[in-house]
Design a protein around this motif. Structure first.
Motif, PDB file in Angstrom:
ATOM      1  N   PHE A  17       0.840  -1.212   0.000  1.00 63.15           N
ATOM      2  CA  PHE A  17       0.000   0.000   0.000  1.00 63.15           C
ATOM      3  C   PHE A  17       0.875   1.262   0.000  1.00 63.15           C
ATOM      4  CE2 PHE A  17      -2.220   3.292   2.512  1.00 63.15           C
ATOM      5  CZ  PHE A  17      -3.332   3.471   1.714  1.00 63.15           C
ATOM      6  N   PHE A  31       1.479  18.569  -8.529  1.00 68.36           N
ATOM      7  CA  PHE A  31       0.556  19.245  -9.445  1.00 68.36           C
ATOM      8  C   PHE A  31      -0.663  19.870  -8.767  1.00 68.36           C
ATOM      9  CE2 PHE A  31       2.892  16.230 -12.089  1.00 68.36           C
ATOM     10  CZ  PHE A  31       3.444  17.130 -12.990  1.00 68.36           C
TER      11      PHE A  31
ATOM     12  N   MET B 133      -5.741   6.714 -12.839  1.00 72.95           N
ATOM     13  CA  MET B 133      -5.283   7.161 -11.521  1.00 72.95           C
ATOM     14  C   MET B 133      -6.391   7.127 -10.461  1.00 72.95           C
ATOM     15  SD  MET B 133      -2.585   7.729 -10.001  1.00 72.95           S
ATOM     16  CE  MET B 133      -1.180   8.323 -10.886  1.00 72.95           C
ATOM     17  N   PHE B 136      -7.020   3.473  -9.647  1.00 69.22           N
ATOM     18  CA  PHE B 136      -5.896   2.918  -8.892  1.00 69.22           C
ATOM     19  C   PHE B 136      -5.985   3.325  -7.419  1.00 69.22           C
ATOM     20  CE2 PHE B 136      -1.245   3.367  -7.824  1.00 69.22           C
ATOM     21  CZ  PHE B 136      -0.922   2.036  -7.920  1.00 69.22           C
ATOM     22  N   MET B 137      -6.190   4.621  -7.177  1.00 65.01           N
ATOM     23  CA  MET B 137      -6.277   5.105  -5.798  1.00 65.01           C
ATOM     24  C   MET B 137      -7.577   4.648  -5.139  1.00 65.01           C
ATOM     25  SD  MET B 137      -3.714   6.534  -4.532  1.00 65.01           S
ATOM     26  CE  MET B 137      -3.748   7.893  -3.396  1.00 65.01           C
ATOM     27  N   SER B 149      -5.485   5.645   4.270  1.00 58.36           N
ATOM     28  CA  SER B 149      -6.541   5.626   3.246  1.00 58.36           C
ATOM     29  C   SER B 149      -7.726   6.500   3.671  1.00 58.36           C
ATOM     30  CB  SER B 149      -6.974   4.215   2.905  1.00 58.36           C
ATOM     31  OG  SER B 149      -7.462   3.563   4.029  1.00 58.36           O
ATOM     32  N   ILE B 152      -6.690  10.023   2.899  1.00 60.87           N
ATOM     33  CA  ILE B 152      -6.752  10.297   1.449  1.00 60.87           C
ATOM     34  C   ILE B 152      -8.208  10.530   1.030  1.00 60.87           C
ATOM     35  CG2 ILE B 152      -6.372   9.307  -0.856  1.00 60.87           C
ATOM     36  CD1 ILE B 152      -3.887   7.918   0.339  1.00 60.87           C
ATOM     37  N   LEU B 155      -9.222  13.861   2.068  1.00 62.24           N
ATOM     38  CA  LEU B 155      -8.512  14.844   1.244  1.00 62.24           C
ATOM     39  C   LEU B 155      -9.233  15.052  -0.100  1.00 62.24           C
ATOM     40  CD1 LEU B 155      -5.645  16.378   1.020  1.00 62.24           C
ATOM     41  CD2 LEU B 155      -4.999  14.430  -0.386  1.00 62.24           C
ATOM     42  N   PHE B 158     -12.277  17.075   0.395  1.00 60.43           N
ATOM     43  CA  PHE B 158     -11.921  18.464   0.633  1.00 60.43           C
ATOM     44  C   PHE B 158     -11.560  19.173  -0.685  1.00 60.43           C
ATOM     45  CE2 PHE B 158      -8.587  21.655   1.325  1.00 60.43           C
ATOM     46  CZ  PHE B 158      -9.275  22.548   2.131  1.00 60.43           C
ATOM     47  N   VAL B 159     -10.757  18.505  -1.513  1.00 58.76           N
ATOM     48  CA  VAL B 159     -10.336  19.124  -2.784  1.00 58.76           C
ATOM     49  C   VAL B 159     -11.548  19.353  -3.684  1.00 58.76           C
ATOM     50  CG1 VAL B 159      -8.992  18.759  -4.897  1.00 58.76           C
ATOM     51  CG2 VAL B 159      -7.983  18.253  -2.689  1.00 58.76           C
ATOM     52  N   ALA B 161     -14.589  19.839  -2.774  1.00 52.55           N
ATOM     53  CA  ALA B 161     -15.466  20.879  -2.213  1.00 52.55           C
ATOM     54  C   ALA B 161     -14.819  22.258  -2.199  1.00 52.55           C
ATOM     55  CB  ALA B 161     -15.857  20.484  -0.793  1.00 52.55           C
ATOM     56  N   THR B 162     -13.520  22.320  -2.494  1.00 51.94           N
ATOM     57  CA  THR B 162     -12.833  23.618  -2.410  1.00 51.94           C
ATOM     58  C   THR B 162     -12.514  24.163  -3.805  1.00 51.94           C
ATOM     59  OG1 THR B 162     -11.810  22.720  -0.430  1.00 51.94           O
ATOM     60  CG2 THR B 162     -10.907  24.791  -1.243  1.00 51.94           C
ATOM     61  N   PRO B 163     -13.306  25.092  -4.279  1.00 49.61           N
ATOM     62  CA  PRO B 163     -13.055  25.597  -5.627  1.00 49.61           C
ATOM     63  C   PRO B 163     -11.923  26.638  -5.651  1.00 49.61           C
ATOM     64  CG  PRO B 163     -15.050  26.566  -4.722  1.00 49.61           C
ATOM     65  CD  PRO B 163     -14.474  25.717  -3.652  1.00 49.61           C
ATOM     66  N   ARG B 190       0.126  15.762 -15.521  1.00 48.38           N
ATOM     67  CA  ARG B 190      -0.804  16.749 -14.951  1.00 48.38           C
ATOM     68  C   ARG B 190      -2.220  16.181 -14.878  1.00 48.38           C
ATOM     69  NH1 ARG B 190      -2.965  21.697 -15.807  1.00 48.38           N
ATOM     70  NH2 ARG B 190      -3.508  21.174 -17.944  1.00 48.38           N
ATOM     71  N   SER B 192      -2.915  13.001 -14.500  1.00 45.16           N
ATOM     72  CA  SER B 192      -2.971  11.805 -13.636  1.00 45.16           C
ATOM     73  C   SER B 192      -3.297  12.207 -12.199  1.00 45.16           C
ATOM     74  CB  SER B 192      -1.641  11.068 -13.675  1.00 45.16           C
ATOM     75  OG  SER B 192      -1.330  10.736 -14.981  1.00 45.16           O
ATOM     76  N   PHE B 194      -6.039  12.089  -8.861  1.00 42.62           N
ATOM     77  CA  PHE B 194      -7.107  11.251  -8.302  1.00 42.62           C
ATOM     78  C   PHE B 194      -8.102  12.059  -7.479  1.00 42.62           C
ATOM     79  CE2 PHE B 194      -5.627  11.331  -3.948  1.00 42.62           C
ATOM     80  CZ  PHE B 194      -4.278  11.616  -4.075  1.00 42.62           C
ATOM     81  N   THR B 195      -7.850  13.346  -7.334  1.00 39.06           N
ATOM     82  CA  THR B 195      -8.723  14.133  -6.452  1.00 39.06           C
ATOM     83  C   THR B 195      -9.959  14.626  -7.216  1.00 39.06           C
ATOM     84  OG1 THR B 195      -7.199  15.919  -6.918  1.00 39.06           O
ATOM     85  CG2 THR B 195      -7.026  14.893  -4.763  1.00 39.06           C
TER      86      THR B 195
END
Lengths: 315, 323
Positions: A17, A31, B133, B136-137, B149, B152, B155, B158-159, B161-163, B190, B192, B194-195
Motif C-alpha cells: 500500500f 501538481f 489514476m 488505482f487510488m 486511506s 486520502i 482529502l 476536501f479538494v 469541495a474547495t473551488p 498533470r 494523472s 485522483f482528487t
C-alpha cells in the motif's frame, strides 16, 4: 530471503500500500499542492527581466498586485466583466436550472418522445462547443441585424449579450438534464404511487414530492455553480476571434483565460491606467485568482451548509 | 384500489407546454446542423449572395463567371480545400528552467494528419491517465483500510469541495520551470490526478466487492500486485471504459488546455479553432470553409456517439453504472 518469509500478511499489505500510493501522492503534491501554493506566492511577487539574460529579478511586491487588479477591475468598461459573470450565473441558476428540472421531469415521467429528447438534450455534451457556437453565430448574424446597422446582432456589443446568454442557457441543459433525471429515477416508486392514488396532479407532484426528494443533487448543482461564477467563459472564446471581445461583453472567466494565454511573467506592455491595452502579469493574475478564491471558497461552504439546513431529507 | 404500474403520467397542459419547448429546442438544434451542412456544400459566391443563403447548393456557382479558378469545385469542393489548407505553421517561443533559464524557440506546426496523431496522444492517452489514476487510488483506499486511506478519502472530499480559481498562471510557470511545458509527458502527468469525483465512484465500487477474492488468492500465493491487476481491476473494466469514454470526448473537444499547455503540438480541436475562429484573417476565413472544417471535426465524435451513446449517457453512481 529469510526476512521476507517473516513478514506477516498485514505487513506485506502495508508495504504494498505504501509503495503504491507514493507515486499518486507525489503527483498530488507536485501538481496540486505546489501549483496552488505557487499561486499564493506569485501573488506577492514582482518579476523584472534582466537585461541580456533569460532570467528574472524577483522582488517582494506586498499587496501591489492586488491593488493593480482592483484598479483594473473598476477602470473604464472593465467592471462589466464582474456584472456579466454575476448575471450569467444568476440566469443559469434560476432559469437554466428550472428549465433543466422541468425537462428532466418530462423525461423521467416517460412522456411522449422522452427517450428521443433525452438523447437530443445530451448531444451538446458530445458535440464541440466550437461547432455549436459557430453555427449559432452564423445563423443569428444572418437572420437578425443590429438596430440601424448592416452587421449582425452579435457583432454589436450593445445587442450581443442577450443572444449569447440565451445560447449558454440553451446548451447548459445538456449535462444537467441527464444528472437530474438520474436523481429522479432513484425516488422510491411507492411514494409517487401513494401520491397519485391520493389524486395529486403532476405539478404538485413535481413541487411537493420530486423536488424535495432530489434536494441533495440540487444542492450539489448550486454549490458547484458558485465555483463556476468566476470561471464561466460564456463561450466568448469561440464567439469572437483573436482581436478579442468588447469590454462590455467579457466575463471574469474569459478575461482570466485570455490574459494568461496572451500575457507572460513580464508582459510586453504592462496594464496601467495610462496603458489600458496592456496586459496583467502572471503575478497580478495570480493575485486576481487568490482574491476570487477568497470569495468563492467560503461562499460555497456557506451555501452548502445553508442548503443542507433547508434540505428536508437532512431534517 | 387502482394499481399504478409505472411512473408514466397522462399528457396534460403542463406536459404539453414542456413538449412544445422541447420540440422548439430540438428544432433549433436540427436547423443549425442542416444550415451548417448546407453552407459547407455551397460555393462562397452563393453564400455571399444573401438571397441564395437558404437555397440548396447550386453547382453553377462553382464555375466561371462566379468563380475564376477554384482549387476544387462541386459540392465537396470546400471539404477538399479544407483538407489541403487546414494546417498551421507559426513561430512560438517561451522560457523554461528553474535556475538555468533557456529560451525555447518552437513552432506551432501541424496538418490534419499530424494533429490527429497529437489528438490521439493528448485525448487518447491523457484520458487513459485521467481514468487510471482515480481507479488505482480508489482500489487502494477501499481495499487497504487504514488511517492513511481514510486521510486520502477525506482529502479528496476536501479538494472537490474547495473551488480554487486562477491557478493557471502558476501552473504554466510551474510546468515551464520543471521543463515539462509543451510536452505530452507533462500533460499526461498533470492529468494523472485522483482528487476528483471518479475516485469516489471507483472507491464505492471496490468497497462493494467481497474481500473473499483477495483472501483466497493470497492463500494460493498470489502477490498483492496480481490480486489488483488480475482480479479486481478486470471487474471494474465496465466502469473504467465508461469513464474513459466520457473523459476522451471532453478532451477531444477541448482546445483551451492544449492552446495553453501544448502550444506547439496542436490537437485537431486546437487546429480547427485556431484556423476557423482565432485566426480570422486566414485563408479559411469564409463561412463555407469554416463550416466544412467544423463538420470534418464533428464526424469522428458523432460516430463515437452513435456507437457508444448508451454508455456515454449512462449514469455513474457511487457504486457502479446505472443505465
Amino acid at each position: 530471503m529469510e526476512a521476507t518469509k517473516t513478514l506477516t500478511r498485514r505487513q506485506k499489505r502495508n508495504i504494498f500500500f505504501g509503495l503504491m500510493i507514493s507515486i499518486p501522492i507525489l503527483m498530488f503534491i507536485l501538481f496540486y499542492v505546489c501549483i496552488n501554493a505557487n499561486t499564493i506566492l506569485m501573488a506577492f511577487k514582482h518579476y523584472e527581466t534582466i537585461e541580456g539574460e533569460y532570467g528574472y529579478k524577483v522582488t517582494f511586491a506586498g499587496f501591489k498586485n492586488f491593488k493593480t487588479v482592483l484598479q483594473m477591475l473598476f477602470w473604464g468598461e472593465n467592471w462589466y466583466m464582474l456584472k456579466n459573470s454575476v448575471v450569467l450565473w444568476f440566469f443559469k441558476l434560476t432559469i437554466g436550472l428550472s428549465v433543466s428540472i422541468i425537462f428532466s421531469y418530462y423525461v423521467y415521467k416517460k412522456m411522449l418522445g422522452a427517450r428521443f429528447f433525452r438523447v437530443i438534450l445530451f448531444l451538446p455534451n458530445v458535440i464541440s462547443n466550437l461547432i455549436m457556437v459557430y453555427l449559432f453565430r452564423y445563423l443569428v448574424n444572418t437572420l437578425i441585424k443590429a438596430p440601424n446597422s448592416n452587421f449582425g446582432i452579435l457583432e454589436d456589443a450593445n445587442t450581443a449579450f442577450a443572444p449569447i446568454l440565451f445560447f449558454n442557457l440553451w446548451l447548459g441543459f445538456a449535462g444537467q438534464t441527464l444528472l437530474i433525471t438520474s436523481a429522479m429515477s432513484s425516488i422510491n416508486e411507492s411514494i409517487e404511487e401513494a401520491a397519485q392514488v391520493d389524486g395529486v396532479n403532476s405539478v404538485s407532484e413535481l413541487f411537493y414530492i420530486t423536488l424535495p426528494m432530489i434536494m441533495p443533487t440540487l444542492t450539489t448543482f448550486i454549490v458547484l455553480s458558485i465555483a463556476e461564477l468566476f470561471v464561466d467563459q460564456m463561450s466568448l472564446l469561440t464567439f469572437y476571434d483573436q482581436f478579442g471581445v468588447d469590454g462590455k461583453l467579457q466575463t471574469i472567466g474569459f478575461y482570466l483565460y485570455q490574459e494568461v494565454y496572451k500575457s507572460e511573467l513580464v508582459p510586453t506592455t504592462q496594464w496601467s491606467p495610462s496603458t489600458p491595452n496592456g496586459r496583467l502579469s502572471y503575478s497580478e493574475l495570480s493575485a486576481f485568482g487568490v482574491m476570487i478564491s477568497a470569495i468563492v471558497i467560503p461562499l460555497s461552504f456557506g451555501v452548502r451548509k445553508l442548503l443542507n439546513l433547508l434540505d428536508p431529507n437532512e431534517n | 384500489m387502482r394499481k399504478i404500474r409505472n411512473r408514466k403520467r397522462k399528457m396534460n397542459v403542463f406536459f404539453a407546454v414542456i413538449l412544445l419547448a422541447l420540440v422548439l429546442s430540438t428544432a433549433l438544434m436540427f436547423t443549425l446542423f442542416i444550415f451548417g451542412i448546407n453552407i459547407s456544400l455551397k460555393s462562397t459566391y452563393q453564400v455571399d449572395n444573401l438571397s441564395e443563403i437558404f437555397n440548396l447548393p447550386n453547382l453553377k456557382y462553382w464555375k466561371w463567371p462566379y468563380v475564376m479558378e477554384p482549387d476544387h469545385e462541386g459540392v465537396f469542393g470546400n471539404y477538399l480545400d479544407v483538407f489541403e489548407r487546414l494546417k498551421l505553421d507559426k513561430p512560438n517561443g517561451y522560457i523554461v528552467g528553474l535556475f538555468n533559464k533557456e529560451l525555447v524557440e518552437a513552432r506551432i506546426q501541424g496538418d490534419i494528419l499530424t494533429c490527429s496523431l497529437y489528438t490521439i496522444l493528448y485525448a487518447g492517452i491523457g484520458a487513459l491517465c485521467a481514468t487510471f489514476m482515480p481507479m488505482f487510488m480508489g482500489y487502494l483506499c477501499s481495499m487497504y483500510r487504514n488511517k492513511v486511506s481514510s486521510i486520502i478519502y477525506a482529502l479528496v472530499l476536501f479538494v472537490i469541495a474547495t473551488p480554487i480559481v486562477g491557478a493557471t498562471p502558476s501552473a504554466v510557470n510551474f510546468m515551464r520551470s520543471i521543463r515539462l511545458y509543451d510536452t505530452f509527458i507533462g500533460e499526461w502527468l498533470r492529468r494523472s490526478t485522483f482528487t476528483n469525483m471518479y475516485f469516489l465512484i471507483f472507491f464505492a465500487y471496490f468497497r462493494g466487492l467481497s474481500s473473499g477474492f483477495s483472501e483466497a488468492a493470497e492463500i494460493d500465493g498470489a502477490s498483492q500486485l496480481s490480486i489488483m491487476f488480475r482480479i479486481y481491476i478486470p471487474l471494474a473494466l465496465n466502469i473504467f471504459f465508461t469513464v474513459y469514454l466520457m473523459i476522451f470526448v471532453a478532451y477531444w473537444n477541448d482546445f483551451t488546455t492544449p492552446m495553453m499547455f501544448l502550444p506547439s503540438k496542436p490537437t485537431l480541436s486546437y487546429l480547427v479553432y485556431y484556423r476557423t475562429t482565432y485566426d480570422s484573417g486566414g485563408d479559411l476565413n469564409y463561412a463555407t470553409k469554416r463550416m466544412a472544417a467544423l463538420m470534418i471535426f464533428a464526424i469522428p465524435i458523432i460516430v463515437i456517439f452513435s456507437i457508444f451513446n448508451k454508455r456515454l449517457m449512462t449514469n455513474l453512481t457511487m457504486g457502479g453504472v446505472k443505465e
